[in-house]
Design an enzyme around this catalytic site. Structure first.
Site, short mmCIF file in Angstrom:
data_model
loop_
_atom_site.label_atom_id
_atom_site.label_comp_id
_atom_site.label_asym_id
_atom_site.label_seq_id
_atom_site.Cartn_x
_atom_site.Cartn_y
_atom_site.Cartn_z
N ASN A 11 13.62 -1.14 1.73
CA ASN A 11 12.30 -0.51 1.77
C ASN A 11 12.09 0.05 3.18
O ASN A 11 11.83 -0.71 4.11
CB ASN A 11 11.23 -1.57 1.43
CG ASN A 11 9.82 -1.02 1.54
OD1 ASN A 11 9.63 0.19 1.73
ND2 ASN A 11 8.83 -1.90 1.41
N TRP A 12 12.23 1.35 3.29
CA TRP A 12 12.12 1.97 4.62
C TRP A 12 10.67 1.97 5.13
O TRP A 12 10.43 2.26 6.29
CB TRP A 12 12.61 3.42 4.58
CG TRP A 12 14.07 3.60 4.36
CD1 TRP A 12 14.98 2.68 3.89
CD2 TRP A 12 14.83 4.80 4.59
NE1 TRP A 12 16.23 3.22 3.81
CE2 TRP A 12 16.17 4.53 4.23
CE3 TRP A 12 14.51 6.08 5.04
CZ2 TRP A 12 17.18 5.48 4.33
CZ3 TRP A 12 15.51 7.04 5.14
CH2 TRP A 12 16.83 6.73 4.78
N LYS A 13 9.72 1.71 4.22
CA LYS A 13 8.29 1.81 4.55
C LYS A 13 8.01 3.20 5.15
O LYS A 13 8.68 4.16 4.77
CB LYS A 13 7.87 0.66 5.48
CG LYS A 13 8.23 -0.70 4.87
CD LYS A 13 7.58 -1.87 5.54
CE LYS A 13 8.02 -3.14 4.83
NZ LYS A 13 7.41 -4.34 5.39
N HIS A 97 3.23 -3.88 -3.51
CA HIS A 97 3.63 -4.44 -2.21
C HIS A 97 2.38 -4.97 -1.51
O HIS A 97 1.30 -4.38 -1.62
CB HIS A 97 4.31 -3.35 -1.37
CG HIS A 97 5.01 -3.91 -0.17
ND1 HIS A 97 4.32 -4.31 0.95
CD2 HIS A 97 6.32 -4.18 0.07
CE1 HIS A 97 5.19 -4.79 1.83
NE2 HIS A 97 6.41 -4.73 1.31
N GLU A 99 1.44 -4.76 1.43
CA GLU A 99 0.81 -3.78 2.33
C GLU A 99 -0.09 -2.85 1.54
O GLU A 99 -1.13 -2.40 2.04
CB GLU A 99 1.89 -3.02 3.11
CG GLU A 99 2.54 -3.92 4.16
CD GLU A 99 3.97 -3.57 4.53
OE1 GLU A 99 4.44 -2.46 4.19
OE2 GLU A 99 4.63 -4.42 5.15
N GLU A 169 7.72 -11.94 -2.01
CA GLU A 169 7.59 -11.64 -0.58
C GLU A 169 6.39 -12.40 -0.03
O GLU A 169 5.25 -11.91 -0.15
CB GLU A 169 7.36 -10.14 -0.38
CG GLU A 169 8.53 -9.28 -0.77
CD GLU A 169 8.54 -7.96 0.02
OE1 GLU A 169 9.58 -7.65 0.59
OE2 GLU A 169 7.51 -7.26 0.06
N GLY A 175 7.75 -8.78 8.20
CA GLY A 175 7.69 -8.13 9.51
C GLY A 175 7.32 -9.08 10.64
O GLY A 175 6.95 -8.64 11.72
N SER A 215 11.48 -10.59 6.32
CA SER A 215 12.34 -10.81 7.48
C SER A 215 13.79 -11.16 7.11
O SER A 215 14.42 -11.98 7.77
CB SER A 215 11.74 -11.88 8.40
OG SER A 215 10.48 -11.47 8.89
N GLY A 236 13.07 -4.89 4.60
CA GLY A 236 12.27 -3.89 5.30
C GLY A 236 12.98 -3.41 6.54
O GLY A 236 13.91 -2.59 6.48
N GLY A 237 12.56 -3.93 7.69
CA GLY A 237 13.09 -3.48 8.99
C GLY A 237 14.61 -3.35 9.05
O GLY A 237 15.13 -2.34 9.55
P1 13P Z 1 10.67 -7.00 6.67
O1 13P Z 1 12.08 -7.18 6.16
O2 13P Z 1 10.56 -5.98 7.75
O3 13P Z 1 10.04 -8.31 7.00
O4 13P Z 1 9.83 -6.38 5.45
C1 13P Z 1 9.88 -7.00 4.22
C2 13P Z 1 9.22 -6.13 3.22
O5 13P Z 1 8.02 -6.01 3.20
C3 13P Z 1 10.08 -5.41 2.28
O6 13P Z 1 9.34 -4.82 1.26
#
Ligand code: 13P
Length: 274
Positions: A11-13, A97, A99, A169, A175, A215, A236-237
């Protein structure tokens, strides 16, 4: 019904711009070309979807979106519909998600409509669920996740539920660098199978693909992916670095236990509660 297999989703966000995405896309394609036992999905921002679909053409890497509207078309300024995604060769979509639930106030009802719309258009929903730290501190994490799953899958037949990927999640792990311990993650994944058994049946529960997010990095992927009820990761990251993402996919290939594990030795919790 197909047996589940490991799945790693990036997930590049809201990161990268179209003009610099090709370095990452090419890096992913080159490294992941030889991976055959793990399904991989790359989810860049909407404006990078066409480039991602072109880069992953004739590979086994699928392309997913990070959100969508549930309607097919109409006066919904700024929104993207499921059929628009299909038209771009997108096969997966991340829904619910945390977010989006937090910053964009997505409701349980809206997420349910999105899950149904995705399935109607043949997109695989990657349904995100998870509790906040405050909810966990009160011991409410299972109740919160249960409510999120039951409402998101309301009105969806068992046949279609089996096509939904569930991503656990925990909000406090996203994050923050604070990964759930393998035990915490395994416990919740096993609970999610119990919930699916309760609302569908044993076969759906046993074969559901349930991935962990929060994470995930190359350094902690192996111990998470070695858990019997963890089928992969929503990253994510670390998905913004081709080498690191490839390391995580390689861990999934090495560590995956999958449905061979005796998951339901004592049956799901809900049976003992009845
Ligand atoms: P991180 O891996 O950056 O913690 O993000 C997780 C996430 O929200 C993937 O959708």
């Amino acid at each position: 019904m197909e047996l589940r297999r490991p799945l790693v989703v990036g997930n590049w966000k809201m990161n990268r711009v179209p003009s610099d995405a090709s370095v990452l896309l090419d890096g992913l394609r080159e490294r992941l070309a030889k991976v055959s036992n793990v399904s991989v999905v790359v989810c860049p921002p909407f404006v990078i979807l066409p480039a991602a679909a072109a880069a992953m053409d004739k590979t086994s890497i699928a392309v997913g979106a990070q959100n969508m509207h549930h309607e097919t078309n109409g006066a919904f300024t700024g929104e993207i519909s499921p059929n628009m995604l299909r038209d771009l060769y997108v096969t997966h979509v991340i829904l619910g998600h945390s977010e989006r639930r937090t910053h964009f106030h997505e409701t349980l009802g809206e997420i349910n409509k999105k899950v149904q719309a995705a399935l109607k258009y043949g997109l695989t929903p990657i349904l995100c669920v998870g509790e906040t730290w405050a909810e966990r501190e009160k011991g409410n994490q299972e109740e919160v996740v249960r409510r999120q799953i039951v409402s998101a899958l309301k009105g969806v037949s068992s046949d279609l539920v089996s096509q939904v990927v569930i991503a656990y999640e925990p909000v406090w792990a996203i994050g923050t660098g604070k990964t759930a311990t393998p035990e915490i993650a395994q416990d919740m994944h096993s609970e999610i199978r119990s919930i699916l058994w309760e609302i569908c049946d044993e076969s759906v529960a046993r074969n559901a693909c349930i991935i962990y997010g929060g994470s995930v990095k190359a350094a902690n992927a192996a111990e998470l992916l070695a858990q019997p009820d963890i089928d992969g990761g929503l990253v994510g990251g670390a998905s913004l670095d081709a080498e690191e993402f490839f390391e995580i996919v390689s861990c999934a290939e090495r560590e995956y236990v999958g449905p061979a594990a005796p998951i339901f030795g004592e049956g799901p919790d809900f049976q003992s509660q009845q």
